[in-house]
Design a protein around this motif. Sequence first.
Motif, short mmCIF file in Angstrom:
data_model
loop_
_atom_site.label_atom_id
_atom_site.label_comp_id
_atom_site.label_asym_id
_atom_site.label_seq_id
_atom_site.Cartn_x
_atom_site.Cartn_y
_atom_site.Cartn_z
N THR A 1 0.81 -1.22 0.00
CA THR A 1 0.00 0.00 0.00
C THR A 1 0.84 1.26 0.00
O THR A 1 0.29 2.36 -0.02
CB THR A 1 -0.93 0.02 1.22
N ASN A 2 2.17 1.12 0.07
CA ASN A 2 3.00 2.32 0.07
C ASN A 2 4.35 2.03 -0.58
O ASN A 2 4.70 0.88 -0.85
CB ASN A 2 3.19 2.86 1.50
N ASN A 3 5.11 3.08 -0.79
CA ASN A 3 6.37 2.98 -1.50
C ASN A 3 7.41 2.18 -0.75
O ASN A 3 8.20 1.44 -1.34
CB ASN A 3 6.91 4.39 -1.79
N VAL A 4 7.43 2.31 0.59
CA VAL A 4 8.43 1.60 1.38
C VAL A 4 8.23 0.09 1.26
O VAL A 4 9.19 -0.67 1.06
CB VAL A 4 8.36 2.05 2.86
N THR A 5 6.99 -0.36 1.36
CA THR A 5 6.73 -1.79 1.22
C THR A 5 7.02 -2.25 -0.20
O THR A 5 7.51 -3.37 -0.43
CB THR A 5 5.27 -2.12 1.59
N MET A 6 6.76 -1.40 -1.19
CA MET A 6 7.09 -1.75 -2.57
C MET A 6 8.59 -1.99 -2.71
O MET A 6 9.02 -2.97 -3.35
CB MET A 6 6.64 -0.62 -3.51
N GLU B 1 27.47 1.67 20.09
CA GLU B 1 28.29 1.79 18.88
C GLU B 1 27.41 1.74 17.64
O GLU B 1 26.32 1.16 17.64
CB GLU B 1 29.32 0.65 18.83
N ASN B 2 27.88 2.36 16.56
CA ASN B 2 27.23 2.26 15.24
C ASN B 2 25.77 2.71 15.28
O ASN B 2 24.90 2.09 14.65
CB ASN B 2 27.32 0.83 14.71
N PHE B 3 25.50 3.77 15.99
CA PHE B 3 24.13 4.26 16.13
C PHE B 3 23.68 4.88 14.80
O PHE B 3 24.31 5.78 14.27
CB PHE B 3 24.06 5.31 17.23
N THR B 4 22.57 4.36 14.26
CA THR B 4 22.00 4.90 13.02
C THR B 4 20.50 5.04 13.21
O THR B 4 19.83 4.08 13.61
CB THR B 4 22.26 3.99 11.82
N ALA B 5 19.96 6.23 12.92
CA ALA B 5 18.54 6.51 13.10
C ALA B 5 17.88 6.76 11.75
O ALA B 5 18.49 7.36 10.85
CB ALA B 5 18.36 7.74 14.00
N PHE B 6 16.63 6.30 11.62
CA PHE B 6 15.88 6.44 10.38
C PHE B 6 14.49 7.01 10.66
O PHE B 6 13.82 6.58 11.61
CB PHE B 6 15.69 5.08 9.70
N ARG B 7 14.07 7.94 9.83
CA ARG B 7 12.70 8.43 9.82
C ARG B 7 11.93 7.61 8.81
O ARG B 7 12.36 7.43 7.67
CB ARG B 7 12.69 9.92 9.43
N VAL B 8 10.79 7.08 9.24
CA VAL B 8 9.99 6.22 8.37
C VAL B 8 8.68 6.92 8.05
O VAL B 8 7.96 7.36 8.95
CB VAL B 8 9.70 4.87 9.05
N THR C 1 1.80 10.87 14.23
CA THR C 1 2.25 11.13 12.85
C THR C 1 3.76 10.95 12.70
O THR C 1 4.33 11.37 11.70
CB THR C 1 1.87 12.55 12.42
N TYR C 2 4.40 10.34 13.68
CA TYR C 2 5.86 10.22 13.66
C TYR C 2 6.26 8.77 13.89
O TYR C 2 5.71 8.08 14.75
CB TYR C 2 6.49 11.10 14.74
N TRP C 3 7.24 8.33 13.09
CA TRP C 3 7.75 6.96 13.21
C TRP C 3 9.25 7.00 12.97
O TRP C 3 9.72 7.43 11.92
CB TRP C 3 7.05 6.08 12.19
N GLU C 4 9.99 6.57 13.96
CA GLU C 4 11.45 6.52 13.87
C GLU C 4 11.93 5.16 14.36
O GLU C 4 11.42 4.61 15.33
CB GLU C 4 12.07 7.62 14.74
N GLU D 1 5.33 6.65 4.84
CA GLU D 1 4.78 5.68 3.89
C GLU D 1 5.59 5.63 2.60
O GLU D 1 5.65 4.60 1.93
CB GLU D 1 3.33 6.05 3.56
N ASN D 2 6.23 6.74 2.24
CA ASN D 2 6.91 6.82 0.95
C ASN D 2 8.42 6.83 1.03
O ASN D 2 9.08 6.85 0.00
CB ASN D 2 6.43 8.07 0.20
N ASN D 3 8.97 6.80 2.26
CA ASN D 3 10.42 6.96 2.33
C ASN D 3 10.95 6.45 3.67
O ASN D 3 10.26 6.48 4.69
CB ASN D 3 10.78 8.44 2.17
N ILE D 4 12.18 5.97 3.64
CA ILE D 4 12.97 5.72 4.84
C ILE D 4 14.26 6.49 4.66
O ILE D 4 14.98 6.28 3.67
CB ILE D 4 13.27 4.22 5.03
N SER D 5 14.54 7.41 5.56
CA SER D 5 15.71 8.29 5.39
C SER D 5 16.49 8.39 6.69
O SER D 5 15.92 8.40 7.79
CB SER D 5 15.27 9.69 4.93
N VAL D 6 17.80 8.47 6.55
CA VAL D 6 18.68 8.63 7.71
C VAL D 6 18.49 10.01 8.32
O VAL D 6 18.36 11.00 7.59
CB VAL D 6 20.16 8.43 7.30
#
Length: 518
Positions: free
Chosen positions: A176-181, A437-444, A508-511, A446-451
């Motif tokens: 149903t969204n770009n990320v799942t695609m 160590e190696n901490f990486t955060a992503f904003r999720v 409205t926020y998902w990280e 429906e259409n994107n996952i970005s650092v």
Amino acid sequence: MAPSIEINPNLELFAVLYILAFNGSDYFITAPKDYISDVLTYFAPYRDDPAVKYIREVFNSSLPLYARDNEIAEFSSRLALMSYLPNETNFGELELLANFARKSDFMTFYSAHRSEYEEITRPLAGYLECVPEEYERLFGHTYESFRVEASYSLHIHPHVVFENETVYYVGGLYYTNNVTMLSYVVAILHEFTHPFVRDFLDRNFRTFENMSYYLQEVRNELPTTTTYDPGHYGSFYTYLNELFTESIAEYIALRCGVPRDYVLFRANAMSAMFLPFWNLFDEYRKAEELNETLYQYAPTLARRMGGWATPENVSAFYRKVAPVVEPSVLDRASYIGKLVIVYGTQNPDESGNEYDRETAYLLADRLRETYMRLYGGAPSIVVKADGNLTDEDLRGNLILVGGPVANAITARLNENLPVRFAFNGSWVLERNPNAVENFTAFRVTENNISVIPPNSPVPSGVFGVIETIRNPWNSKEYVLIIAGLDRYGTREMSKWIQWESYVIRGKTYWEVGFYSMG
């Protein structure tokens, strides 16, 4: 030739029968509600057809999920390579399905939904055009054709079938969204890659076979997952097959235009289950720079793998490069046989303590159900107040319910948590990358996952966090912290156990994020 992509009529016929067999409600049914309604309406006169009864019996809902998952995949493999069943002449017990298709005029239903199928398949094509060229570059050869044969409405575990120089992806395909695609793009590439890697290993396995300590370390860290998944962890050969296949698929995904941040996100998740993962991307790049196929590069790759870790230091290597992930506590608890859920009693408002206690018991019930559904059995799940923990409890696998105001154990850990609570007139969350160590955060979205930068502020108004750490009282085990900015946020966050190190949610926020704890 670019891969072909279709919603396979036989697989969708199977899906329709499955929907009828379980009245539209089952874990493996993935179709939207209006599609399910259409199935139940159009095929209503045939609900008691022998084919429906057959599907209900073969894929009995009392079986554990992993058993049904395997049965569905095996059944689908046969269907995907056959022509439309009513046109077949030699199909054995599948005659029931063919008769159903004839009586119900299944193709009229299929044709009526063709636009929905095309809407799902069309966006994938652009990412898959480069497939033959990329395999030629990496392996020095390719296959005659690649086909995606999918179901629109049934979850079929993605797998590969190889026949007559054609590679088939067989699986479910609904999003149903770009990320799942994008996840489907990589899944398809993964399955397309399997025949290449199998041939590569058949010729080169001896070069790598003395490094089975990588698999043993993953078995030590994820004993339940690896026990119930012999297809990936049953031998070092099957393990290497999966390790190389997934890493090569992600490498090709980058070259075929899948966004880098999405691939980075997926690679983080996979590196908890497959070791060594991160290092391989650079090796594939080096092979290309040397203008060598992976067959030619195999001795160099094996030598480098042998140097990344040895049997003596592989545990330290795993902890340095592989992220801790939320299911680790559930995996280890299943193996040990005990999980302790700890609710807080420190809230000056007694009703808050009672609410967290109820949240803990609701979580316990949900986890027992999940264990039973997945494995057919559950460990002992004990719910305790924070003041009643024994030293033995503290050294085991824990789930802490409630933030530092409510839960005394969370308060003890808070300062060194990767996502901690801070008070600045009101309670807020802040990332604490120096704790790990190696901490990486992503904003999720429906259409994107970005650092996102680790030092950027966590927005106000989020529910809370769920995060995993190694148990500070016994580093073999884990602690999962489920904590909201208030009691209601804690309960909301108790619903979000996923395959990441932490999750922060709001309306409205998902990280999500990953980190390791060497």
